[in-house]
Design a protein around this motif. Structure first.
Motif, mmCIF file in Angstrom:
data_model
loop_
_atom_site.group_PDB
_atom_site.id
_atom_site.type_symbol
_atom_site.label_atom_id
_atom_site.label_comp_id
_atom_site.label_asym_id
_atom_site.label_seq_id
_atom_site.Cartn_x
_atom_site.Cartn_y
_atom_site.Cartn_z
ATOM 1 N N VAL A 218 0.825 -1.215 0.000
ATOM 2 C CA VAL A 218 0.000 0.000 0.000
ATOM 3 C C VAL A 218 0.855 1.259 0.000
ATOM 4 N N SER A 219 2.129 1.129 0.341
ATOM 5 C CA SER A 219 3.001 2.305 0.385
ATOM 6 C C SER A 219 3.758 2.535 -0.908
ATOM 7 N N GLN A 220 3.548 1.669 -1.898
ATOM 8 C CA GLN A 220 4.253 1.837 -3.173
ATOM 9 C C GLN A 220 3.711 3.039 -3.938
ATOM 10 N N ALA A 221 4.571 3.615 -4.763
ATOM 11 C CA ALA A 221 4.208 4.853 -5.469
ATOM 12 C C ALA A 221 3.092 4.640 -6.476
ATOM 13 N N HIS A 222 3.009 3.453 -7.061
ATOM 14 C CA HIS A 222 2.004 3.226 -8.106
ATOM 15 C C HIS A 222 0.646 2.832 -7.538
ATOM 16 N N VAL A 223 0.558 2.576 -6.220
ATOM 17 C CA VAL A 223 -0.707 2.195 -5.590
ATOM 18 C C VAL A 223 -1.394 3.456 -5.082
ATOM 19 N N HIS A 224 -2.679 3.604 -5.413
ATOM 20 C CA HIS A 224 -3.419 4.821 -5.059
ATOM 21 C C HIS A 224 -4.684 4.473 -4.283
ATOM 22 N N GLU A 395 10.911 11.518 6.744
ATOM 23 C CA GLU A 395 9.453 11.526 6.822
ATOM 24 C C GLU A 395 8.822 11.561 5.451
ATOM 25 N N ASP A 396 9.596 11.835 4.414
ATOM 26 C CA ASP A 396 9.023 12.030 3.080
ATOM 27 C C ASP A 396 9.338 10.896 2.147
ATOM 28 N N GLU A 397 9.684 9.748 2.650
ATOM 29 C CA GLU A 397 9.971 8.624 1.770
ATOM 30 C C GLU A 397 8.697 8.188 1.066
ATOM 31 N N ASP A 398 8.810 7.934 -0.242
ATOM 32 C CA ASP A 398 7.663 7.477 -1.018
ATOM 33 C C ASP A 398 7.694 5.987 -1.237
ATOM 34 N N GLY A 399 8.648 5.290 -0.742
ATOM 35 C CA GLY A 399 8.724 3.848 -0.939
ATOM 36 C C GLY A 399 10.076 3.352 -0.494
ATOM 37 N N ILE A 400 10.183 2.060 -0.337
ATOM 38 C CA ILE A 400 11.414 1.485 0.179
ATOM 39 C C ILE A 400 12.549 1.570 -0.837
ATOM 40 N N PHE A 401 12.220 1.849 -2.096
ATOM 41 C CA PHE A 401 13.264 1.936 -3.120
ATOM 42 C C PHE A 401 13.597 3.384 -3.450
ATOM 43 N N THR A 436 8.751 1.361 -12.452
ATOM 44 C CA THR A 436 9.397 2.667 -12.308
ATOM 45 C C THR A 436 10.794 2.656 -12.907
ATOM 46 N N ILE A 437 11.543 1.583 -12.672
ATOM 47 C CA ILE A 437 12.894 1.469 -13.238
ATOM 48 C C ILE A 437 12.827 1.469 -14.758
ATOM 49 N N ILE A 438 11.924 0.697 -15.317
ATOM 50 C CA ILE A 438 11.809 0.615 -16.776
ATOM 51 C C ILE A 438 11.435 1.971 -17.352
ATOM 52 N N THR A 459 8.115 -5.902 -17.551
ATOM 53 C CA THR A 459 7.054 -5.728 -16.566
ATOM 54 C C THR A 459 6.382 -7.066 -16.286
ATOM 55 N N SER A 460 5.829 -7.183 -15.094
ATOM 56 C CA SER A 460 5.294 -8.475 -14.657
ATOM 57 C C SER A 460 3.836 -8.677 -15.015
ATOM 58 N N SER A 461 3.157 -7.675 -15.582
ATOM 59 C CA SER A 461 1.747 -7.833 -15.937
ATOM 60 C C SER A 461 1.426 -6.963 -17.138
ATOM 61 N N LYS A 462 0.344 -7.299 -17.803
ATOM 62 C CA LYS A 462 -0.102 -6.525 -18.958
ATOM 63 C C LYS A 462 -0.522 -5.123 -18.546
ATOM 64 N N VAL A 463 -1.116 -4.995 -17.365
ATOM 65 C CA VAL A 463 -1.552 -3.680 -16.912
ATOM 66 C C VAL A 463 -0.368 -2.736 -16.770
ATOM 67 N N GLN A 464 0.703 -3.220 -16.120
ATOM 68 C CA GLN A 464 1.893 -2.383 -15.965
ATOM 69 C C GLN A 464 2.528 -2.067 -17.315
ATOM 70 N N TYR A 465 2.496 -3.029 -18.216
ATOM 71 C CA TYR A 465 3.069 -2.801 -19.554
ATOM 72 C C TYR A 465 2.335 -1.660 -20.261
ATOM 73 N N PHE A 466 1.008 -1.715 -20.273
ATOM 74 C CA PHE A 466 0.244 -0.693 -20.976
ATOM 75 C C PHE A 466 0.330 0.653 -20.273
ATOM 76 N N GLN A 467 0.398 0.663 -18.955
ATOM 77 C CA GLN A 467 0.542 1.923 -18.243
ATOM 78 C C GLN A 467 1.888 2.577 -18.546
ATOM 79 N N ASN A 468 2.959 1.777 -18.594
ATOM 80 C CA ASN A 468 4.257 2.317 -18.969
ATOM 81 C C ASN A 468 4.249 2.831 -20.401
ATOM 82 N N GLN A 469 3.573 2.098 -21.280
ATOM 83 C CA GLN A 469 3.493 2.539 -22.670
ATOM 84 C C GLN A 469 2.791 3.885 -22.779
ATOM 85 N N ARG A 470 1.712 4.061 -22.008
ATOM 86 C CA ARG A 470 0.994 5.334 -22.050
ATOM 87 C C ARG A 470 1.856 6.465 -21.510
ATOM 88 N N ARG A 471 2.552 6.228 -20.404
ATOM 89 C CA ARG A 471 3.346 7.303 -19.800
ATOM 90 C C ARG A 471 4.564 7.655 -20.647
#
Length: 1043
Positions: A218-224, A395-401, A436-438, A459-471
């Motif tokens: 839930v703390s990952q940057a791509h989760v909203h 206090e402003d970390e957006d994720g463990i990476f 994010t790395i890709i 990417t590990s899923s089609k959703v992430q693939y298409f989202q990266n393609q759009r961005r």
């Protein structure tokens, strides 16, 4: 039940019968099974919501509903909550009938809450529905709470949910997830769904490993996530074996604390439910640390947790400093351990023995560090006798990476990488950070398109693939061959930063070439730059040119780039048959669910590889329904036009406001109407270099062609107005003699016989930098813009079209007093003709309105309309014909006919279309054209409305929507002879319409295109006249012509 006679040939009767069909299926199934019908709105009134919550339905009640489901065209919600008697016997057939049903794609909410008798078969059907492309593709809400999911199906179930592209709200309470040994893997798969905003995992017993994973996800940057419910998820768990040792006493800690600690990074959360989780004093302090400064949390439920009186200290402090508006804490402070010691924030001095492997101790240290920050003390000043070095907490970390992202950004901005490098970094990073790395390294791959494609597949899923393609779409499709477009770039994104750097290099290169070759400076700031209208964070940046600007690493940068190579002379546009296939594909993707911006991205991708004619660009613009997307497409395709002298053809579809936007984005010198400036209304600012240059071009043309600058107006820098009584100063033809500031506007008018084409071409090649072949007047499609013409002139053309069957030259001869058409038309002759017309459209103020039309036709204000000036009506008529044809094609394509469009646009159902209804209907449907002007044509009675009789019998839209030219625009460039079957189908309907000026215009089109011939006809007009007067107009005639 009474039998009703239905007139099936009527469209309203067919629609009624279609609506009755599902109910008839239901009643038949009930009769055959001897089942008592259930009075649901879904069954009785054709509602799109199957709302059967708490109806105590049994399998026998649901089987008839499943039978009727296949015939239902549209379903938005299915709610079967709390029907505890339902089993696989009825649910499986219902879910099976959902698949491959058109209504399946419209379902947005499915609730099977507390249907706990459902078994593995129903779960398998849900998995198929969610995962298949012909299933619930638009599902936004799914509730399966209380259904025990078989362990063997849970992983497949969560995989289907994680790859869904539209799912927003998911209720998974009490599904037995905690009993699955791979629960952590299931949740990892679930959180790949980046569209998820609401999640309920209550009443699933989790261990420390799963709780820690939930906190991480839930703390990952791509989760909203905005809503998270975890009620009673640790009540059945024993405490973890990790011990909090203080001396010889061992104190276990709660697994849920691992999740609570990570909530500070879940920036999007607005609602959190962690009730009934056995949270104690330690959890209260962790919540104070994690949520005290949370940016968006507004509601928190911690009811029935044994915080005790000591935990109330932390909860009260948290509530006081946080943005939480509602805190639910029923039965939380009267039960709890009183043996501990609360954290004394007012006086935190003391000796601390902290084990930083434990969440509670890490929260204590963070609280102490926050206290130091509040008192402006450094850690060295506040802490003494530390047994080990103090770790740094942010206090402003957006994720463990997050701490690794600066290294990734440094690689993205300084190195060219190979696919293997990106793959290695993805393997080193956490799985949820791979997208994010890709995304940050995608543009750095050395092997161009192949390398980028391979990186995208990491990417590990089609959703992430298409989202990266759009961005990353802008970066993936960017090419120096055609960089002209409007850019809005985020400087924090390495892909966008790379585009800015590339454009800076390209701009510097083109600037140096222009200076070396001594080209005319047509830039906005007088620096030969191709960049204009720069905005940084919404403000004008303080620099002269972008290449000299030190690029910031943060912020949003917007600008227009107007440069790139022009088409070489003699290059051919896309062949007509190829273009029409291309155009039809663009139209079809609209029906496939693509919006205008997705179409624009695809067209921008292929733009460097194609050339278009102005007419083709005009048609392509009509395929996009969004106004801003059309402006962007024109910007992208502007330097792909092979006949720039005809650019007025596509520009004519834009309204006056859109033309102003295009002029601002492309620049008044690069988008100046060099070849066809007639009727152009320009408003220019002397303080801007290229606008000042455009004034000199306009004044030079005005002097060389002995033209007229109508309605001139000059506003000085101090705001006073110069009425220009003596006319526009001739000195303004020289750039150095123009004012340094102030605004000037005027309308350019010139008679056709006074056009100086050589001068216009010279300006196009020197200032516009276009390379064009030798140009003659016959090579130009002289065009007009309807928005530049008053409505009375358009009505006048319609009257002449009806009376003279499209031959406007004959009208000129009749209006001229000597009857020869050689002496010109005076004002008195023109006004007298207007009175002789006795047309309903000019009954009021006839002479005044004809006087205004006369002034528009008399381009040089000589008091006489020459035959050459009269040809201006021909150019308006060509635009009018084309707009009507485009409106017809649009109605046929989007509605299937005029009647359906009329019913949809007639909002108040009064049988007529007002201008507001007409305008709103065209805008909502996405029509691109002169809507107000077309309304005035269709409003034959000039009553401010369009009636069915006007559209169907008076010529206008009904005959137009049935004419073969409109069909030709749908079928492409194939000859009419190949469409015999279609034309035969329409010939009977066409015979019922009154052939008039509109139909005559399209017969002329066919004649000019050599698509029809009239046997024995010596002259086109006489043949059409003969056909017009014949009582057997369309039936047998259509068979002779098209057979």
């Amino acid at each position: 039940m009474a039998t009703t006679f239905t007139e099936m040939w009527k469209p309203e009767a067919a629609a009624k019968q279609k609506a009755v069909e599902p109910m008839a299926r239901y009643m038949t199934a009930c009769e055959q099974g001897s089942i008592l019908p259930t009075p649901l709105d879904f069954i009785t009134s054709g509602s799109t919501k199957l709302d059967a919550a708490n109806w105590a339905l049994a399998d026998s009640d649901m089987i008839p509903v499943a039978t009727m489901f296949r015939a239902v065209p549209e379903v938005h919600e299915v709610d079967l909550s709390a029907n505890t008697l339902l089993t696989d016997k009825s649910l499986v057939p219902l879910l099976q009938k959902m698949r491959r049903n058109p209504a399946c794609s419209t379902l947005t909410r499915l609730s099977l809450r507390q249907c706990f008798r459902l078994g593995a078969s129903s779960v398998e059907e849900i998995i198929r529905l969610v995962s298949n492309s012909d299933g619930l593709t638009n599902l936004k809400t799914l509730d399966v709470s209380g259904i025990p999911l078989p362990v063997r199906l849970q992983q497949d179930f969560f995989l289907a949910l994680g790859e869904h592209s539209n799912l927003e709200s998911l209720m998974l309470a009490d599904i037995g997830l905690g009993s699955n040994p791979v629960a952590k893997k299931c949740l990892e798969t679930l959180f790949r769904c980046n569209t998820l905003v609401g999640l309920d995992l209550s009443w699933n017993a989790f261990g420390d490993e799963v709780f820690g994973s939930v906190g991480t996800y839930v703390s990952q940057a791509h989760v909203h996530l905005r809503s998270l419910s975890m009620s009673n998820c640790s009540s059945a768990n024993i405490d973890t074996t990790d011990l909090d040792r203080q001396g010889d006493q061992a104190k276990p800690f709660k697994p849920v604390n691992l999740m609570l600690e990570c909530l500070c990074k879940a920036k999007s959360l607005t609602y959190l439910d962690i009730s009934i989780n056995r949270l104690d004093l330690t959890a209260a302090l962790i919540l104070e640390d994690a949520l005290g400064q949370h940016p968006s949390l507004h509601e928190l439920d911690v009811s029935r947790n044994p915080f005790g009186a000591l935990g109330a200290h932390s909860m009260l402090r948290m509530f006081a400093i946080s943005k939480i508006e509602r805190l639910h804490c029923t039965e939380s402070f009267d039960v709890g351990d009183l043996r501990g010691q609360p954290f004394q924030l007012a006086n935190p001095e003391g000796v601390y023995s902290l084990n930083l492997a434990l969440p509670f101790h890490r929260s204590i240290l963070r609280m102490l560090l926050k206290y130091c920050k509040m008192l402006h003390l450094s850690a060295k000043q506040a802490f003494t006798e530390c047994s080990s070095a103090l770790p740094s907490f942010s206090e402003d970390e957006d994720g463990i990476f997050q701490d690794k992202l600066p290294l990734i950004d440094a690689l993205a901005k300084n190195f060219v990488l190979d696919f293997t490098h990106v793959e290695m970094l993805c393997n080193l990073g956490k799985s949820m950070m791979v997208p994010t790395i890709i995304l940050r390294l995608l543009h750095t791959t050395a092997s161009s398109k192949l390398g980028r494609y391979l990186c995208s597949l990491l990417t590990s899923s089609k959703v992430q693939y298409f989202q990266n393609q759009r961005r990353a779409m802008l970066s993936l499709t960017f090419t120096p061959t055609n960089p002209s477009m409007h850019y809005a770039l985020v400087m924090e994104e390495p892909c966008d930063f790379h585009i800015v750097e590339s454009l800076r290099v390209l701009d510097r290169w083109e600037t140096n070439i222009a200076m070396r070759q001594g080209l005319v400076d047509n830039s906005q700031k007088g620096n030969q730059s191709q960049v204009r209208n720069e905005l940084f964070d919404g403000r004008r940046p303080n620099f002269k040119s972008m290449p000299d600007w030190q690029l910031p690493l943060h912020g949003k940068l917007e600008f227009d780039f107007v440069g790139g190579p022009r088409p070489p002379p003699g290059v051919e546009p896309m062949r007509d048959n190829c273009f029409y296939e291309f155009y039809k594909q663009v139209q079809h993707v609209t029906r496939g669910g693509c919006d205008s911006w997705q179409q624009l991205q695809a067209l921008r991708t292929v733009a460097p590889y194609i050339y278009l004619s102005s007419s083709q660009l005009r048609e392509l613009l009509g395929a996009l329904s969004d106004r801003e997307a059309r402006i962007q497409l024109f910007h992208v395709m502007y330097y792909r036009l092979v006949d720039i002298w005809n650019v007025k053809v596509p520009r004519a579809r834009f309204s006056g406001n859109d033309f102003t936007v295009l002029m601002d984005r492309l620049g008044p010198t690069k988008f100046f109407p060099f070849i066809q400036p007639e009727q152009a209304f320009l408003e220019l600012d002397f303080s801007v270099h290229d606008q000042k240059l455009a004034v000199t071009i306009l004044v030079n043309l005005f002097q060389k062609e002995v033209a007229l600058l109508a309605e001139p107006r000059y506003i000085r820098e101090d705001g006073t107005e110069d009425e220009l009584v003596t006319g526009v100063p001739r000195a303004w033809a020289r750039y150095s003699d123009c004012p340094k500031a102030g605004n000037f506007r005027a309308k350019y008018c010139v008679s056709p016989e006074k056009r100086n084409l050589k001068t216009r071409v010279d300006y196009l090649t020197t200032i516009g930098r276009w390379k064009i072949p030798a140009l003659e007047s016959e090579d130009v499609d002289w065009w007009s813009v309807l928005s530049d013409v008053n409505l009375d002139m358009i009505r006048f053309i319609e009257v002449l079209d009806e009376r003279y069957l499209g031959d406007l030259s004959q009208a000129y001869a009749d209006i001229d007093g000597d009857g020869t058409g050689k002496g010109g038309i005076s004002l008195n002759e023109f006004e007298d003709y207007g009175e002789r017309l006795e047309d309903a459209r000019f009954r009021k103020n006839c002479r005044e309105r004809f006087r205004a039309i006369f002034r528009n036709l008399d381009a040089t204000q000589t008091g006489n309309i020459s035959r050459e000036e009269w040809t201006f009506l021909d150019s308006v008529k060509r635009e009018l014909d084309r707009q009507m044809q485009e409106l017809c094609s649009f109605i046929l394509w989007n509605f299937g006919g005029l009647e359906k469009a009329f019913r949809k646009w007639d909002v108040d159902h009064d049988g007529v279309l007002s201008q507001d209804e007409w305008t709103q209907g065209l805008q909502e449907a996405g029509f691109f054209g002169a809507g107000d002007e077309l309304f005035s044509i269709l409003d034959v009675a000039n009553g401010g409305t369009i009636t069915r009789e006007e559209s169907a019998n008076e010529s206008n839209l009904e005959s137009l929507c049935l004419c073969p030219t409109s069909l030709l625009s749908l079928f492409g460039a194939s000859p009419i002879a190949s469409q015999v079957g279609v034309l035969a189908h329409f010939s009977g309907i066409w015979a019922q319409a009154t052939l008039n000026a509109t139909c005559c215009r399209f017969l002329n089109v066919f004649w000019d295109a050599n698509l029809i011939t009239f046997p024995g006809a010596v002259e086109q007009n006489s043949c059409i006249q003969h056909m017009w007067e014949s009582p057997l107009m369309a039936g047998g005639w259509a068979a002779n012509v098209f057979g």
